[in-house]
Write a protein that holds these residues in place. Structure first.
Motif, PDB file in Angstrom:
ATOM      1  N   TRP A  96       0.870  -1.173   0.000  1.00 50.24           N
ATOM      2  CA  TRP A  96       0.000   0.000   0.000  1.00 50.24           C
ATOM      3  C   TRP A  96       0.905   1.221   0.000  1.00 50.24           C
ATOM      4  O   TRP A  96       1.706   1.416   0.924  1.00 50.24           O
ATOM      5  CB  TRP A  96      -0.895   0.014   1.231  1.00 50.24           C
ATOM      6  N   PHE A 224      -5.123  -0.256   8.633  1.00 51.01           N
ATOM      7  CA  PHE A 224      -3.691  -0.022   8.486  1.00 51.01           C
ATOM      8  C   PHE A 224      -3.328   1.336   9.091  1.00 51.01           C
ATOM      9  O   PHE A 224      -4.145   2.258   9.113  1.00 51.01           O
ATOM     10  CB  PHE A 224      -3.286  -0.063   7.014  1.00 51.01           C
ATOM     11  N   THR A 227       1.565   4.564   5.498  1.00 50.10           N
ATOM     12  CA  THR A 227       2.239   4.083   4.287  1.00 50.10           C
ATOM     13  C   THR A 227       3.740   4.224   4.444  1.00 50.10           C
ATOM     14  O   THR A 227       4.208   5.182   5.082  1.00 50.10           O
ATOM     15  CB  THR A 227       1.783   4.886   3.059  1.00 50.10           C
ATOM     16  N   THR A 229       2.572   0.286   3.795  1.00 53.06           N
ATOM     17  CA  THR A 229       2.240  -0.954   4.481  1.00 53.06           C
ATOM     18  C   THR A 229       2.633  -2.079   3.528  1.00 53.06           C
ATOM     19  O   THR A 229       2.191  -2.101   2.384  1.00 53.06           O
ATOM     20  CB  THR A 229       0.744  -1.026   4.818  1.00 53.06           C
ATOM     21  N   LEU A 231       3.024  -6.216   3.155  1.00 51.02           N
ATOM     22  CA  LEU A 231       2.662  -7.523   3.705  1.00 51.02           C
ATOM     23  C   LEU A 231       3.216  -8.633   2.819  1.00 51.02           C
ATOM     24  O   LEU A 231       2.943  -8.658   1.619  1.00 51.02           O
ATOM     25  CB  LEU A 231       1.141  -7.653   3.795  1.00 51.02           C
ATOM     26  N   LYS A 235       1.807 -11.135   6.263  1.00 50.49           N
ATOM     27  CA  LYS A 235       2.562 -10.682   7.436  1.00 50.49           C
ATOM     28  C   LYS A 235       3.214  -9.334   7.149  1.00 50.49           C
ATOM     29  O   LYS A 235       3.872  -9.146   6.135  1.00 50.49           O
ATOM     30  CB  LYS A 235       3.639 -11.710   7.788  1.00 50.49           C
ATOM     31  N   ASN A 236       3.026  -8.397   8.081  1.00 46.32           N
ATOM     32  CA  ASN A 236       3.599  -7.061   7.920  1.00 46.32           C
ATOM     33  C   ASN A 236       5.110  -7.133   8.120  1.00 46.32           C
ATOM     34  O   ASN A 236       5.599  -7.334   9.232  1.00 46.32           O
ATOM     35  CB  ASN A 236       2.984  -6.087   8.931  1.00 46.32           C
ATOM     36  N   TYR A 238       7.209  -4.602   6.965  1.00 40.49           N
ATOM     37  CA  TYR A 238       7.793  -3.254   7.039  1.00 40.49           C
ATOM     38  C   TYR A 238       8.106  -2.873   8.476  1.00 40.49           C
ATOM     39  O   TYR A 238       9.038  -2.107   8.744  1.00 40.49           O
ATOM     40  CB  TYR A 238       6.850  -2.235   6.411  1.00 40.49           C
ATOM     41  N   THR A 239       7.339  -3.393   9.421  1.00 44.41           N
ATOM     42  CA  THR A 239       7.567  -3.086  10.827  1.00 44.41           C
ATOM     43  C   THR A 239       8.620  -3.986  11.464  1.00 44.41           C
ATOM     44  O   THR A 239       8.969  -3.809  12.628  1.00 44.41           O
ATOM     45  CB  THR A 239       6.252  -3.215  11.619  1.00 44.41           C
TER      46      THR A 239
END
Length: 258
Positions: A96, A224, A227, A229, A231, A235-236, A238-239
């Motif tokens: 995203w 969410f 940006t 984001t 997955l 599963k996310n 980026y974090t």
């Protein structure tokens, strides 16, 4: 030097590259806070550290009305995803993004070579979702205009190339340069075969504006926080502070072997 040591040093270099890009984005935000004053500063901070859903709701005031004209080949729920890669790939990356978002540019700068490599090898399918959060938080229409232009590029079979051009030429977060259709058409000249009368008409007419607005609404309702984001198979990643292009590649390759 052992292969293990070389891999370790390479992973360390990639992590440093990721951190450097994040630091650059953070420095841009700091300057915005100083120069722009308290009101603009708070909005800019919210944009990059979270782009909170409450603020993002303002982006619905885009002027995009009427039925959504879906870009060629769009897939997924309500046909809101622009796919890149082969359907047979065992791993799927959902992204995203907002073309005005500096954190999105930082992500693309570091990860896009690996993502392209995996997609071209048939190991990764990428689904891009376009949103307009910066328009809502800082004002303007550059997020919407750029997203519409990218959807027009998808109609021409040139989405990935134009997507990359938009990020390489991204203006400062507080400059709404992408609100100018002429600018977006000029950048299309950097992609072979894209700057055609059909593309120009699509951009100038805002053919996919309502589709972009619908995509942004889906992001807001999806829970969410900001940006980009990103997955990987839901599963996310980026974090995940340990994530690097090398680790992403390893995870995708492992999934394709299973």
């Amino acid at each position: 030097m052992s292969e293990k040591n070389r891999d370790g040093k390479r992973a360390a270099r990639e992590r440093l590259a990721v951190e450097r890009e994040k630091q650059k984005a953070a420095e841009k935000r700091r300057r915005t806070l100083i120069v722009g004053g308290a009101v603009v500063g708070v909005l800019a901070l919210a944009t990059v550290v979270g782009v909170l859903a409450a603020n993002a709701g303002k982006s619905g005031k885009s002027g995009a009305t009427g039925p959504a004209t879906v870009p060629s080949g769009a897939t997924g729920k309500d046909a809101l995803a622009i796919p890149v890669g082969k359907d047979s790939a065992k791993s799927a990356l959902t992204v995203w993004e907002d073309f005005r978002c500096p954190a999105c540019k930082a992500f693309e700068t570091v990860y896009s070579p690996t993502i392209h490599q995996l997609a071209d090898a048939g190991q990764l399918r990428v689904e891009y979702h376009l949103v307009t959060l910066i328009d809502g938080n800082l004002g303007g229409s550059g997020s919407l205009r750029a997203a519409n232009a990218a959807a027009c590029a998808q109609d021409a079979g040139k989405f990935r190339e134009y997507h990359d051009v938009l990020y390489r030429n991204q203006p400062s977060e507080t400059k709404d340069s992408y609100a100018d259709n002429a600018k977006l058409i000029d950048l299309a000249g950097k992609v072979g075969g894209l700057d055609t009368p059909a593309f120009q008409k699509c951009v100038n007419d805002g053919t996919h504006d309502s589709w972009v607005a619908k995509s942004n609404a889906a992001f807001q309702s999806g829970g969410f926080s900001g940006t980009p984001t990103v997955l990987l198979d839901g599963k996310n990643i980026y974090t995940d502070r340990t994530m690097t292009p090398a680790k992403l590649k390893q995870m995708v390759e492992a999934a394709n072997k299973s």
